[in-house]
Write an enzyme that holds these catalytic residues in place. Structure first.
Site, PDB file in Angstrom:
ATOM      1  N   SER A   1      35.888  -6.413 -24.670  1.00 56.15           N
ATOM      2  CA  SER A   1      35.412  -5.465 -23.650  1.00 56.15           C
ATOM      3  C   SER A   1      35.588  -4.000 -24.024  1.00 56.15           C
ATOM      4  CB  SER A   1      36.133  -5.710 -22.330  1.00 56.15           C
ATOM      5  OG  SER A   1      35.452  -6.683 -21.612  1.00 56.15           O
TER       6      SER A   1
ATOM      7  N   LYS B   1      32.542  -2.054 -24.378  1.00 52.72           N
ATOM      8  CA  LYS B   1      31.689  -1.695 -23.236  1.00 52.72           C
ATOM      9  C   LYS B   1      31.479  -0.189 -23.060  1.00 52.72           C
ATOM     10  CE  LYS B   1      32.635  -5.974 -20.704  1.00 52.72           C
ATOM     11  NZ  LYS B   1      33.493  -6.585 -19.673  1.00 52.72           N
TER      12      LYS B   1
ATOM     13  N   TYR C   1      25.002  -8.471 -26.305  1.00 50.10           N
ATOM     14  CA  TYR C   1      26.307  -8.304 -25.664  1.00 50.10           C
ATOM     15  C   TYR C   1      27.364  -9.173 -26.346  1.00 50.10           C
ATOM     16  CZ  TYR C   1      30.082  -8.962 -22.334  1.00 50.10           C
ATOM     17  OH  TYR C   1      31.331  -9.048 -21.768  1.00 50.10           O
TER      18      TYR C   1
ATOM     19  N   TYR D   1      40.095  -3.166 -15.803  1.00 53.23           N
ATOM     20  CA  TYR D   1      39.848  -4.270 -14.872  1.00 53.23           C
ATOM     21  C   TYR D   1      40.371  -3.883 -13.487  1.00 53.23           C
ATOM     22  CZ  TYR D   1      39.218  -6.602 -19.363  1.00 53.23           C
ATOM     23  OH  TYR D   1      38.818  -6.920 -20.628  1.00 53.23           O
TER      24      TYR D   1
ATOM     25  N   VAL E   1      39.853  -8.666 -23.889  1.00 47.71           N
ATOM     26  CA  VAL E   1      40.602  -9.922 -23.897  1.00 47.71           C
ATOM     27  C   VAL E   1      41.046 -10.338 -25.303  1.00 47.71           C
ATOM     28  CG1 VAL E   1      39.652 -10.836 -21.740  1.00 47.71           C
ATOM     29  CG2 VAL E   1      38.474 -11.295 -23.904  1.00 47.71           C
TER      30      VAL E   1
HETATM   31  N1  GLU Z   1      33.176 -11.220 -24.345  1.00 44.06           N
HETATM   32  C1  GLU Z   1      34.100 -11.289 -23.272  1.00 44.06           C
HETATM   33  C2  GLU Z   1      33.457 -11.820 -22.026  1.00 44.06           C
HETATM   34  O1  GLU Z   1      32.328 -11.518 -21.802  1.00 44.06           O
HETATM   35  C3  GLU Z   1      34.648  -9.927 -23.024  1.00 44.06           C
HETATM   36  C4  GLU Z   1      35.633  -9.935 -21.924  1.00 44.06           C
HETATM   37  C5  GLU Z   1      36.633  -8.865 -21.972  1.00 44.06           C
HETATM   38  O2  GLU Z   1      37.125  -8.448 -23.017  1.00 44.06           O
HETATM   39  O3  GLU Z   1      36.958  -8.397 -20.842  1.00 44.06           O
HETATM   40  O4  GLU Z   1      34.046 -12.551 -21.271  1.00 44.06           O
END
Ligand code: GLU
Length: 637
Positions: A78, A81, A203, A255, A273
């Site tokens: 993430s 992002k 993604y 988060y 994660v």
């Molecule tokens: N590729 C992971 C997902 O889409 C990323 C989640 C994350 O790092 O929060 O669940």
């Protein structure tokens, strides 16, 4: 070069071993913390070694401190992002992206299959719905090159080539049913306009990019530097977009822990994660931590603890800002305390001297952001209450942001409307806009600005005509001086004027007139000194080398002489070699007295020779006084 001296970019950055130790201490203190679980909902992630722990701090001026497992590669997840969002903003514009993804924190889980009921779009680009919508827009922008663009962009941010970890990608794709559901929801709501799979695939691939803790710290430092990578100097992002990315990271990056994080740690941040956490102290530094055990929110447990400790220990909290400590105006004084090295004729001095207090000099320093500039503007206004020309020395100013440049320009215009002048000097390192860096407004040195200010005083009191001769490049006005005049013409000049007619004549018939074009070297250092010069017209500057231990010596203007003034006298009498260069600033002419002619005069007319020597002694006395005055200023530098 003036002002700030930067270490040459090729030299290795100097790092403090103390900071390195401080990070090692964090590692030591937190190594026993084994709370949390490695993410296993993507099977490949479960393979991470839970004991891995790395911390890296990268500063805005390019120093990197790395401890522990800083070289281990893991997937960015993430943390990709905010960067993908930055890429989308750059490629497609903020106004376009605002229609696709909001910027409000969400109370839902990061992988919630929902949209904002109010707007019908994902709440922000840090939750999966927003990130998938963002990736879909990047894909749509250039379907053939979207992945290459993404990898290139991430690599520029990290300052080295990055690649997708294919096994993690395969694992994500195979197990990403929830994300697939989200992408269909987005398609259904027309946030995604085409088939959702290619955007979703991009993604998955962006999340599977392999990075090290060092890469993340450099990426964070790039955000701290408004989008410029402080190690490579590449600029993958512009400042306005970087600000937006940091804002979204600040409110939504951690988060459901985002609020508490901002409260405790106070840095825009993002975690993933895969076990990475990246945090930014804007303008200062980037921090990255890698430790795969996650808490219930999905944040690295040691990552959070490390950032919290560093924030407290180093006082990095964004809202913990120290008020302005150092005054941005280093010193202020009047033109009576410091004058230019242009030596004025008695006539000019009589006009300028009583007005000198109307020149005000302000030396500014440091970063002139809004708060500091506001202080400088106040000082300028204060100086303008009884001043006519205000000189602002920017030589010690390290930064002048665009907003401050605009305000300074406005201030200059306002003063001009009030019949006053703001002159700037030593500002070449600040890249001023054309309106601020134009001729007659910006000067390379304080000396030249002072000279311009004195000329302005002349203009104010005598009208433009009498000041004309003083302005650079307007030397032709001085050509009214005799071309091949009879020696008696010179009798009226400067130091000869007070003498009795017969003595004057005995001297002047021994003088010869020389013409000099602007730029000519009239006499040079280390030359024999067989002549004395009496300026008939134009301006002549004396340059002395300033010896600097670490840099090439540079020539500094010691004085500028005009009509009626004498130069070359010191070496003429001492018989030593010349110490200085004299250059014609404008076209001009000088009456020369050769040593042989002077010796003749001593023989033939000792009274005239003594009269001349007396006048020269008086003149020399005045020069010594002025030099003394200039010397006292050296203390100030
Ligand atoms: N590729 C992971 C997902 O889409 C990323 C989640 C994350 O790092 O929060 O669940």
């Amino acid at each position: 070069m003036t002002g700030i001296t930067k270490a040459p970019s090729s030299s290795a950055p100097i790092r403090s071993s103390l900071i390195q130790q401080l990070l090692e201490q964090q590692l030591e203190d937190l190594r026993d913390c084994r709370e949390g679980e490695v993410a296993d909902y993507i099977p490949e992630l479960a393979k991470a070694n839970p004991e891995d722990f790395g911390i890296v701090l990268a500063t805005a001026d390019g120093r990197v401190y790395a401890v522990g497992d800083w070289e281990k590669t893991f997937t960015i997840q993430s943390i990709s992002k905010p960067f993908m969002y930055g890429l989308a903003l750059s490629l497609l514009s903020p106004s376009f992206m605002e229609k696709k993804v909001g910027v409000e924190p969400s109370g839902d889980a990061f992988n919630a299959i929902s949209l904002d009921p109010r707007t019908g779009i994902p709440r922000n680009p840090m939750i999966n719905a927003g990130a998938i919508a963002t990736a879909a827009q990047v894909w749509r922008h250039d379907p053939g090159r979207a992945e290459a663009l993404t990898l290139e962009f991430f690599s520029t941010l990290a300052g080295r080539p990055l690649a997708v970890n294919e096994s993690v990608y395969e694992s994500e794709r195979a197990s990403g049913h929830r994300n697939r559901a989200i992408s269909h929801l987005l398609r259904n709501a027309a946030v995604i306009e085409e088939e959702p799979e290619p955007g979703l695939d991009l993604y998955f691939r962006q999340c599977s990019i392999g990075v090290t803790c060092r890469d993340l710290a450099v990426m964070a430092a790039t955000l701290a530097c408004q989008g410029r990578n402080p190690l490579t100097q590449d600029e993958p992002l512009n400042p306005a977009i970087t600000t937006r990315m940091l804002a979204v990271m600040g409110s939504c990056g951690m988060y459901d822990y985002a609020g508490q994080w901002l409260y405790d740690v106070g840095m825009p941040a993002k975690s993933g994660v895969g076990g990475g956490v990246l945090a930014v102290v804007p303008g200062r530094l980037g921090i990255a931590v890698y430790s795969p055990r996650l808490d219930a929110f999905g944040n690295s447990v040691r990552g959070i603890a490390t950032c919290r400790r560093l924030s407290q220990a180093l006082e990095l909290h964004l809202f913990d800002q120290t008020p302005l400590q150092q005054s941005p105006v280093r010193s202020t004084y009047k033109g009576t305390e410091r004058r230019s090295r242009r030596w004025r004729s008695t006539a000019e001095a009589e006009v300028i001297d009583p007005l000198r207090s109307q020149i005000k000099v302000l030396h500014a320093q440091g970063v002139l952001d809004f708060a500091a500039l506001e202080n400088v503007l106040g000082s300028i206004e204060q100086a303008a209450t009884d001043g006519a020309v205000i000189i602002l020395d920017l030589g010690q100013v390290s930064e002048l942001p665009a907003a401050s440049k605009a305000l300074l320009q406005r201030q200059a215009e306002l003063l001009q409307t009030a019949g006053k002048q703001l002159l700037l000097c030593r500002s070449s390192h600040l890249e001023l806009p054309a309106a601020l860096s134009r001729k007659k407004f910006t000067y390379a040195s304080l000396d030249l600005a002072l000279e311009a200010a004195e000329d302005l005083l002349l203009e104010i009191s005598c009208g433009e005509e009498s000041a004309g001769e003083g302005s650079a490049g307007e030397g032709s006005a001085a050509l009214a001086a005799p071309q091949k005049g009879t020696p008696t013409d010179v009798g009226l000049l400067g130091l000869l004027a007070p003498l009795a007619a017969d003595l004057r004549e005995a001297i002047t018939e021994r003088l010869e007139l020389r013409q000099y074009a602007a730029g000519t070297l009239v006499m040079g250092r280390q030359q024999e000194s067989d002549q004395l010069f009496l300026v008939a017209s134009g301006r002549f500057s004396i340059f002395l080398p300033i010896l600097r231990p670490e840099a090439p010596s540079r020539l500094a203007r010691m004085a500028t002489f005009s009509e009626g003034m004498v130069f070359g006298d010191a070496a003429f009498f001492s018989g030593e070699l010349r110490m200085a260069d004299v250059v014609a600033d404008t076209d001009g002419s000088c009456w020369l007295l050769q040593r042989s002619a002077f010796e003749e005069l001593q023989e033939d007319n000792p009274a005239a020779a003594i009269a001349l020597l007396t006048q020269l002694a008086i003149d020399l006395g005045r020069k010594v006084a002025l030099c003394g005055q200039q010397l006292t200023l050296v203390e100030d530098l």
